[in-house]
Write a protein that holds these residues in place. Structure first.
Motif, short mmCIF file in Angstrom:
data_model
loop_
_atom_site.label_atom_id
_atom_site.label_comp_id
_atom_site.label_asym_id
_atom_site.label_seq_id
_atom_site.Cartn_x
_atom_site.Cartn_y
_atom_site.Cartn_z
N ALA A 11 9.20 -1.28 64.31
CA ALA A 11 8.97 -0.72 65.64
C ALA A 11 10.29 -0.64 66.42
O ALA A 11 11.28 -1.29 66.07
CB ALA A 11 7.98 -1.58 66.40
N GLY A 84 9.45 -9.31 62.23
CA GLY A 84 9.92 -8.05 62.82
C GLY A 84 9.53 -6.86 61.97
O GLY A 84 9.98 -5.74 62.19
N LEU A 85 8.65 -7.11 61.00
CA LEU A 85 8.18 -6.03 60.13
C LEU A 85 6.69 -5.78 60.33
O LEU A 85 5.99 -5.37 59.40
CB LEU A 85 8.47 -6.38 58.66
CG LEU A 85 9.95 -6.37 58.28
CD1 LEU A 85 10.17 -6.92 56.87
CD2 LEU A 85 10.52 -4.95 58.37
N ARG A 172 9.91 -11.08 73.41
CA ARG A 172 9.51 -10.26 74.55
C ARG A 172 9.96 -10.91 75.86
O ARG A 172 10.19 -10.24 76.85
CB ARG A 172 8.00 -10.01 74.56
CG ARG A 172 7.54 -9.12 73.43
CD ARG A 172 6.09 -8.72 73.55
NE ARG A 172 5.85 -7.62 74.46
CZ ARG A 172 6.05 -6.34 74.19
NH1 ARG A 172 6.51 -5.97 73.01
NH2 ARG A 172 5.80 -5.40 75.07
N ARG A 219 18.24 -9.28 72.59
CA ARG A 219 17.55 -9.90 71.46
C ARG A 219 18.49 -10.31 70.34
O ARG A 219 18.17 -11.20 69.55
CB ARG A 219 16.49 -8.94 70.93
CG ARG A 219 15.31 -8.84 71.86
CD ARG A 219 14.31 -7.87 71.33
NE ARG A 219 13.00 -8.10 71.91
CZ ARG A 219 11.92 -7.39 71.57
NH1 ARG A 219 12.03 -6.44 70.64
NH2 ARG A 219 10.75 -7.64 72.12
N ALA A 246 10.76 -7.03 66.94
CA ALA A 246 11.34 -8.10 67.76
C ALA A 246 12.32 -8.94 66.96
O ALA A 246 12.85 -9.93 67.47
CB ALA A 246 10.20 -8.96 68.28
N GLY A 247 12.60 -8.57 65.69
CA GLY A 247 13.49 -9.33 64.84
C GLY A 247 12.74 -10.43 64.12
O GLY A 247 11.57 -10.66 64.38
N1 LIG Z 1 7.66 -3.30 70.50
C1 LIG Z 1 7.42 -4.63 70.04
C2 LIG Z 1 7.40 -4.61 68.53
C3 LIG Z 1 7.23 -5.96 67.89
O1 LIG Z 1 7.31 -5.78 66.48
P1 LIG Z 1 7.17 -7.00 65.49
O2 LIG Z 1 7.26 -6.40 64.12
O3 LIG Z 1 8.29 -7.93 65.77
O4 LIG Z 1 5.82 -7.61 65.75
C4 LIG Z 1 8.56 -5.52 70.55
O5 LIG Z 1 9.70 -5.13 70.34
O6 LIG Z 1 8.28 -6.55 71.16
#
Ligand SMILES: N[C@@H](CCOP(=O)(O)O)C(=O)O
Ligand code: ADP
Length: 291
Positions: A11, A84-85, A172, A219, A246-247
Motif C-alpha cells: 500500500a 507492511g505486506l 500510523r 516512518r 506501514a513497513g
Molecule cells: N495505508 C496504510 C497501509 C498499511 O499497510 P500494512 O501492509 O502495513 O498493513 C498505512 O500506511 O498505514
C-alpha cells in the motif's frame, strides 16, 4: 470446503498514502472455509503463533460478522504479520471473497472491499481500504471513499522484509498531522506520474512517482537501515524505492533485467546493518482466487 488464495499487497507506494495499492504475485495467504454454526479460526504458517484465533481479534472474524456468514476458517499464513505486506488484509480479503461465495451473498468484488476493510479496523484502528482493494481486485488500485479504480498493471518489484516488527497501528501514530502546500503540490505531481506509469506499464514513471516527502521520512525512522537499503537499491538500478505499507518491508520498482541484482543488494545492505532480511522478487499480480 472452499479454498481461497489472497495475495500480499503493497500500500501507499510513497505518494499515495492510504489510497494506492498493488497486489503482489507472491507471497499469499491460503484460507479454507466451510459453513458452521459459529465462527472458529485455526491459524498455521508464517508468524501464526502471534495471531489471535479469537474471532473478535482476528480480521476474518469481523468479515464473517459483516457478511452474517459463520464458518470454520483455516488460515495458512504466507504473509508474515506486521510486515507492511498487507498480512492482516490478505486474510480479510480471502474471507470476504470466500464467504461471499459460500453463502451466495452476491456482492461484486468492488462491493467486498469495504466489507473486508472492517477487518483492518480491528487491528489498526482504521478501516483503510488500500490493502484489501488490491488483494481482492488485483493489479494497481486507487481506493477512496467513492469506490475503487483498478488497472491490471505489470511492473517488476522487489520487496525486502527485514527481521524487524513494525505494527501498522504504531506506524500510523507517527504520520504528520499537517503538510505544507509545496509538499502537497509535489505529492500530486508524483501520484499523477505513478498512475500514468501504471497505465503504460512503465517502471521508470512508476518509480519516479514513488517519491514522498511527507509520510515516508517520519516512518523511515522506525526501520533500521532504511536509508542505506534505499540508496543501495537505487544504485543497483531501482527506478524508485519506498516503504511498503506501514513497513518494515522496503519496496523497489525496477526493470526486469535489474531485479535479481537489486534483490541481493538490498539483502546485503540490511546485512551490513546487522539486520536479517528476506527478499521477494515479484511483480504486480492478480487478486484473490477461489479453488
Ligand atoms: N495505508 C496504510 C497501509 C498499511 O499497510 P500494512 O501492509 O502495513 O498493513 C498505512 O500506511 O498505514
Ligand atoms: N488474519 C490475520 N492475519 C494477520 N494478522 C492478523 C490477522 N488477524 C489479526 N491480525 C493482527 O494484525 C496485526 C498485523 O497487522 P498489521 O500490523 O496491519 O501488519 P501487516 O502490515 O502485515 O498487515 C498483528 O497484530 C496480528 O496479530
Amino acid at each position: 470446503m472452499l479454498t481461497v488464495r489472497a495475495p500480499a499487497t503493497s500500500a501507499n507506494l510513497g505518494s499515495g498514502f492510504d489510497v494506492f495499492g498493488v497486489a503482489l504475485e507472491r507471497p499469499a495467504d491460503v484460507v479454507r472455509l466451510e459453513k458452521a454454526d459459529r465462527v472458529t479460526i485455526e491459524m498455521t504458517g508464517a508468524g501464526s503463533q502471534y495471531i489471535p484465533e479469537d474471532p473478535e481479534k482476528n480480521t476474518v472474524g469481523a468479515v464473517a460478522d459483516a457478511l452474517d456468514a459463520p464458518a470454520r476458517i483455516q488460515i495458512d499464513k504466507g504473509v508474515r504479520p506486521a510486515s507492511g505486506l498487507g498480512s492482516s488484509a490478505a486474510s480479510a480479503a480471502a474471507a470476504a471473497v470466500g464467504l461471499n461465495e459460500l453463502y451466495d451473498r452476491g456482492y461484486s468484488r468492488e462491493e467486498l472491499v469495504p466489507i473486508a476493510a472492517k477487518g483492518e479496523a480491528v487491528v489498526s484502528g482504521d478501516a483503510h481500504d488500500d490493502n484489501v482493494a488490491p488483494s481482492i481486485m488485483g493489479g494497481f488500485t486507487i481506493a477512496t471513499d467513492k469506490g475503487v479504480t483498478q488497472v491490471d498493471a505489470d511492473i517488476p518489484l522487489v520487496a525486502c522484509l527485514p527481521d524487524i516488527v513494525v505494527s501498522t497501528r504504531d506506524a500510523r501514530n507517527v504520520v504528520p498531522e499537517t503538510a505544507r502546500v509545496d509538499q502537497m503540490v509535489e505529492t500530486v505531481g508524483n501520484a499523477a506520474a505513478l498512475t500514468t506509469g501504471m497505465h503504460r506499464d512503465d517502471p521508470e514513471l512508476v518509480g519516479r512517482g514513488m517519491h514522498d516527502t511527507v509520510v515516508t521520512p517520519a516512518r523511515a525512522k522506525l526501520i533500521d537501515g532504511y536509508e542505506q537499503v534505499r540508496e543501495a537499491a537505487l544504485a543497483a538500478g531501482a527506478t524508485g524505492v519506498t516503504i511498503s505499507g506501514a513497513g518494515p518491508t522496503v519496496i523497489a520498482a525496477c526493470a526486469e533485467k535489474d531485479r535479481r541484482k537489486i534483490a541481493s543488494t538490498m539483502l546485503d545492505a540490511f546485512g551490513e546493518r546487522g539486520v536479517d532480511a528476506r527478499v521477494y522478487q515479484t511483480r504486480i499480480g492478480g487478486g484473490a482466487e477461489v479453488f
